[in-house]
Design a protein around this motif. Structure first.
Motif, PDB file in Angstrom:
ATOM      1  N   GLY A 163      -2.125  -8.096  -0.417  1.00  0.00           N
ATOM      2  CA  GLY A 163      -1.141  -7.778   0.612  1.00  0.00           C
ATOM      3  C   GLY A 163      -1.086  -6.300   0.929  1.00  0.00           C
ATOM      4  O   GLY A 163      -0.990  -5.900   2.100  1.00  0.00           O
ATOM      5  N   ALA A 164      -1.150  -5.461  -0.118  1.00  0.00           N
ATOM      6  CA  ALA A 164      -1.119  -4.017   0.107  1.00  0.00           C
ATOM      7  C   ALA A 164      -2.356  -3.556   0.860  1.00  0.00           C
ATOM      8  O   ALA A 164      -2.281  -2.737   1.787  1.00  0.00           O
ATOM      9  CB  ALA A 164      -1.002  -3.293  -1.230  1.00  0.00           C
ATOM     10  N   GLN A 173      -4.205  -5.378   2.869  1.00  0.00           N
ATOM     11  CA  GLN A 173      -4.125  -5.903   4.221  1.00  0.00           C
ATOM     12  C   GLN A 173      -3.256  -5.013   5.108  1.00  0.00           C
ATOM     13  O   GLN A 173      -3.591  -4.713   6.256  1.00  0.00           O
ATOM     14  CB  GLN A 173      -3.576  -7.326   4.185  1.00  0.00           C
ATOM     15  CG  GLN A 173      -3.608  -8.041   5.529  1.00  0.00           C
ATOM     16  CD  GLN A 173      -3.117  -9.465   5.411  1.00  0.00           C
ATOM     17  OE1 GLN A 173      -2.145  -9.736   4.693  1.00  0.00           O
ATOM     18  NE2 GLN A 173      -3.796 -10.395   6.087  1.00  0.00           N
ATOM     19  N   SER A 174      -2.139  -4.541   4.548  1.00  0.00           N
ATOM     20  CA  SER A 174      -1.238  -3.673   5.317  1.00  0.00           C
ATOM     21  C   SER A 174      -1.896  -2.340   5.628  1.00  0.00           C
ATOM     22  O   SER A 174      -1.856  -1.850   6.758  1.00  0.00           O
ATOM     23  CB  SER A 174       0.061  -3.454   4.533  1.00  0.00           C
ATOM     24  OG  SER A 174       0.911  -2.556   5.211  1.00  0.00           O
ATOM     25  N   LEU A 175      -2.527  -1.721   4.621  1.00  0.00           N
ATOM     26  CA  LEU A 175      -3.151  -0.419   4.824  1.00  0.00           C
ATOM     27  C   LEU A 175      -4.330  -0.495   5.792  1.00  0.00           C
ATOM     28  O   LEU A 175      -4.589   0.446   6.549  1.00  0.00           O
ATOM     29  CB  LEU A 175      -3.620   0.147   3.477  1.00  0.00           C
ATOM     30  CG  LEU A 175      -2.507   0.605   2.532  1.00  0.00           C
ATOM     31  CD1 LEU A 175      -3.064   0.895   1.148  1.00  0.00           C
ATOM     32  CD2 LEU A 175      -1.816   1.848   3.084  1.00  0.00           C
ATOM     33  N   GLU A 179      -4.952  -3.133   8.216  1.00  0.00           N
ATOM     34  CA  GLU A 179      -4.675  -3.691   9.532  1.00  0.00           C
ATOM     35  C   GLU A 179      -3.520  -3.017  10.258  1.00  0.00           C
ATOM     36  O   GLU A 179      -3.453  -3.062  11.486  1.00  0.00           O
ATOM     37  CB  GLU A 179      -4.441  -5.187   9.403  1.00  0.00           C
ATOM     38  CG  GLU A 179      -5.675  -5.927   8.842  1.00  0.00           C
ATOM     39  CD  GLU A 179      -5.429  -7.410   8.602  1.00  0.00           C
ATOM     40  OE1 GLU A 179      -4.323  -7.877   8.938  1.00  0.00           O
ATOM     41  OE2 GLU A 179      -6.337  -8.083   8.075  1.00  0.00           O
ATOM     42  N   ARG A 180      -2.616  -2.378   9.512  1.00  0.00           N
ATOM     43  CA  ARG A 180      -1.487  -1.722  10.172  1.00  0.00           C
ATOM     44  C   ARG A 180      -1.703  -0.227  10.313  1.00  0.00           C
ATOM     45  O   ARG A 180      -1.335   0.372  11.317  1.00  0.00           O
ATOM     46  CB  ARG A 180      -0.195  -1.991   9.405  1.00  0.00           C
ATOM     47  CG  ARG A 180       0.205  -3.467   9.385  1.00  0.00           C
ATOM     48  CD  ARG A 180       1.585  -3.659   8.821  1.00  0.00           C
ATOM     49  NE  ARG A 180       2.587  -2.960   9.628  1.00  0.00           N
ATOM     50  CZ  ARG A 180       3.879  -2.903   9.315  1.00  0.00           C
ATOM     51  NH1 ARG A 180       4.302  -3.485   8.207  1.00  0.00           N
ATOM     52  NH2 ARG A 180       4.718  -2.258  10.085  1.00  0.00           N
ATOM     53  N   TYR A 181      -2.322   0.393   9.227  1.00  0.00           N
ATOM     54  CA  TYR A 181      -2.450   1.855   9.261  1.00  0.00           C
ATOM     55  C   TYR A 181      -3.896   2.324   9.427  1.00  0.00           C
ATOM     56  O   TYR A 181      -4.146   3.501   9.660  1.00  0.00           O
ATOM     57  CB  TYR A 181      -1.850   2.461   7.985  1.00  0.00           C
ATOM     58  CG  TYR A 181      -0.374   2.178   7.854  1.00  0.00           C
ATOM     59  CD1 TYR A 181       0.546   2.831   8.674  1.00  0.00           C
ATOM     60  CD2 TYR A 181       0.095   1.246   6.948  1.00  0.00           C
ATOM     61  CE1 TYR A 181       1.911   2.562   8.574  1.00  0.00           C
ATOM     62  CE2 TYR A 181       1.440   0.976   6.841  1.00  0.00           C
ATOM     63  CZ  TYR A 181       2.352   1.629   7.645  1.00  0.00           C
ATOM     64  OH  TYR A 181       3.693   1.379   7.552  1.00  0.00           O
ATOM     65  N   ASP A 220       9.993  -1.478   8.206  1.00  0.00           N
ATOM     66  CA  ASP A 220       9.251  -0.582   7.319  1.00  0.00           C
ATOM     67  C   ASP A 220      10.204   0.289   6.520  1.00  0.00           C
ATOM     68  O   ASP A 220      10.026   0.501   5.309  1.00  0.00           O
ATOM     69  CB  ASP A 220       8.311   0.307   8.134  1.00  0.00           C
ATOM     70  CG  ASP A 220       7.165  -0.483   8.728  1.00  0.00           C
ATOM     71  OD1 ASP A 220       6.812  -1.510   8.149  1.00  0.00           O
ATOM     72  OD2 ASP A 220       6.644  -0.044   9.764  1.00  0.00           O
TER      73      ASP A 220
END
Length: 537
Positions: free
Chosen positions: A58-59, A61-63, A65-67, A116
């Motif tokens: 999950g971490a 994926q966030s880094l 796809e989001r950042y 966030d």
């Protein structure tokens, strides 16, 4: 918002020990490895070694796809289980900072949303205690490191020391005498070894030593009291507790299969090769107590010089060495090549359960300095041509051990000496009864000496670190001679039990019997009792 982002980023960094992959093991420079990273990936699914079941999925994926601040390797791997280097931390942090600056410049509305912020605040609260604890631990480590750096003895040198104390007595009339001239005595010996390494593979040892087992001239007090060196302890050297430097040795490898040992003083065969006995059996402070029983007399010779050790294979080692008796004296029958010397060739094979070695030694001793049996046998075996004849010698010996189980092992050794008189003259020859006879010796006269022993020991029996054992042997015996051969064989029977009190202290009671001392049945049997305490630190 930027501050909150950094805080969140740091918390994620703590929770994910390997956000960026480490460089491959064969990369010569970590900095070069970071240049091999591929470009930014758009989806965590592009990493072949990251699965949805991974705890950090999950971490990541966030880094990603989001950042958009995570990169992988050209082979589409992420290598999340590898250790993070400082180079990789810098590369990853820079990627995320670039992304933040890009988002700020674009003025995008989804830089940080309320969801966030809520997550960041929750993480900050949840990890508050851990962060405080971590900060305290780092401060403590820094304080301890500063103290060690300020108080350390040396960055390259360590001290290994051994102190031996022994209470000992012998029983039996002195050789050739009618009285027991020995009494109970308490003596000590200490060694301080300063060991330095400059490359991590070499080793320079400088030894300081003191003790009071011997007379001021270096002669053994127990041998003087009994009239034979067969009663000597393994550590009965040094006198008057005078501190001196008896040993300087430098070891350095030149390749994986070849290394050298050099030293100007106190270098023995045991410092350039091994005695091929089980671990600690031959150790002065933790093994067999008698001088004769500790290891083959062949290895008890030395001085100053050097040696090479060649690992022919992983298990087969050849040692070639040359040691001069007085290499530091440039006059008379001394110096590196003009005085007494000993040269060794030793081939040893080391297996999983034991080892075996075959050794050849050639030596020369000026008049009055012959020590063929190194004080472990009779006076005659030590100097078969007396005190006035230069003597050369050739010795062959074999030695080995086998460990049948972790608690049972057997070791044995034996050797044969060919001695030759190198000059003619009248010389005092031991008569085996504590006296001497004057005999004329001719240049070229010969004598032969042989010796051997077998022992069994039981490591860790009775407790971890304990070592009981028994040994039977025949001390050096002159079997054939143009001057005088000995009439009988002496027999050495010894038992000992090393009791380990802790990692630094051991106590060893021991007892041995010498039948036919000085290889003469007319002498009384000698009984030797010892209680040794050893401190290793």
């Amino acid at each position: 918002m930027i501050k909150i982002f950094f805080h969140s980023f740091f918390l994620l960094f703590l929770a994910i020990p390997a956000v960026w992959a480490a460089p491959p093991e064969d990369d010569p420079n970590p900095a070069d490895a970071n240049r091999n990273l591929q470009g930014q990936v758009n989806s965590v699914s592009q990493f072949s070694d990251v699965q949805p079941t991974d705890w950090a999925f999950g971490a990541l994926q966030s880094l990603v796809e989001r950042y958009s601040c995570i990169a992988g390797y050209p082979n589409s791997t992420y290598r999340g289980n590898r250790a993070l280097t400082r180079y990789e931390f810098a590369a990853g942090l820079n990627a995320c900072l670039d992304r933040i600056n890009e988002l700020i410049a674009k003025g995008t509305s989804d830089l940080v949303n309320k969801q966030d912020l809520a997550v960041m605040q929750k993480l900050q609260q949840d990890f508050a205690t851990e962060l405080t604890t971590l900060r305290g631990r780092v401060d403590t480590v820094e304080a301890h490191t500063a103290t060690l750096e300020a108080q350390q003895f040396s960055t390259t040198t360590r001290l290994n020391a051994q102190i031996i104390t022994a209470v000992s007595d012998t029983f039996g009339d002195r050789v050739g005498g009618e009285d027991d001239e020995s009494n109970l005595y308490f003596a000590n010996r200490g060694r301080l070894n300063f060991e330095s390494s400059f490359t991590g593979k070499d080793l320079l040892r400088v030894r300081l030593e003191f003790g009071n087992f011997a007379f001021s001239d270096g002669a053994s007090q127990i041998a003087a009291a009994t009239g034979t060196g067969m009663t000597r302890l393994n550590f009965d050297y040094d006198s008057n507790d005078t501190l001196f430097v008896p040993h300087i040795r430098y070891y350095f490898p030149v390749s994986d299969s070849l290394n050298f040992v050099v030293g100007p003083t106190g270098i023995g065969y045991t410092d350039i090769s091994t005695t091929v006995t089980p671990p600690t059996i031959g150790d002065d402070g933790n093994g067999v107590l008698s001088l004769f029983g500790s290891y083959s007399p062949l290895f008890r010779r030395g001085g100053g010089g050097g040696a090479a050790n060649w690992n022919i294979t992983k298990d087969l080692v050849l040692t070639l060495g040359y040691l001069a008796s007085s290499p530091n004296v440039p006059s008379g029958s001394n110096s590196l090549f003009n005085g007494g010397y000993n040269a060794l060739a030793h081939l040893a094979y080391y297996g999983k359960q034991g080892a075996i070695g075959v050794a050849y030694s050639h030596g020369y001793s000026p008049a009055g300095a012959a020590e063929l049996s190194a004080g472990t046998g009779s006076v005659l075996s030590n100097a078969p041509f007396g005190n006035n004849i230069a003597t050369s010698n050739d010795i062959v010996g074999t030695q080995g051990y086998y460990r049948f189980s972790p608690n049972f092992q057997v070791h044995a050794w034996g050797g044969y000496i060919w001695a030759n008189a190198e000059n003619s003259g009248l010389s005092d020859i031991s008569n085996g009864r504590g006296g001497t006879n004057s005999v004329f010796v001719n240049n070229g006269d010969n004598a032969n000496v042989w010796f051997g022993a077998i022992g069994v020991s039981f490591p860790d029996v009775g407790g971890r670190g304990n070592l009981p054992g028994i040994l039977f042997g025949i001390p050096p015996h002159v079997s054939n001679s143009d001057i005088r051969q000995e009439r009988d064989n002496a027999y050495h029977i010894e038992a000992f039990y090393r009791y380990r009190l802790n990692d630094n202290i051991s106590v060893t009671p021991g007892f041995w019997v010498i039948l036919n001392p000085e290889n003469d049945s007319r002498n009384d049997t000698q009984y030797v009792g010892v209680l040794r305490t050893t401190f290793d630190f």
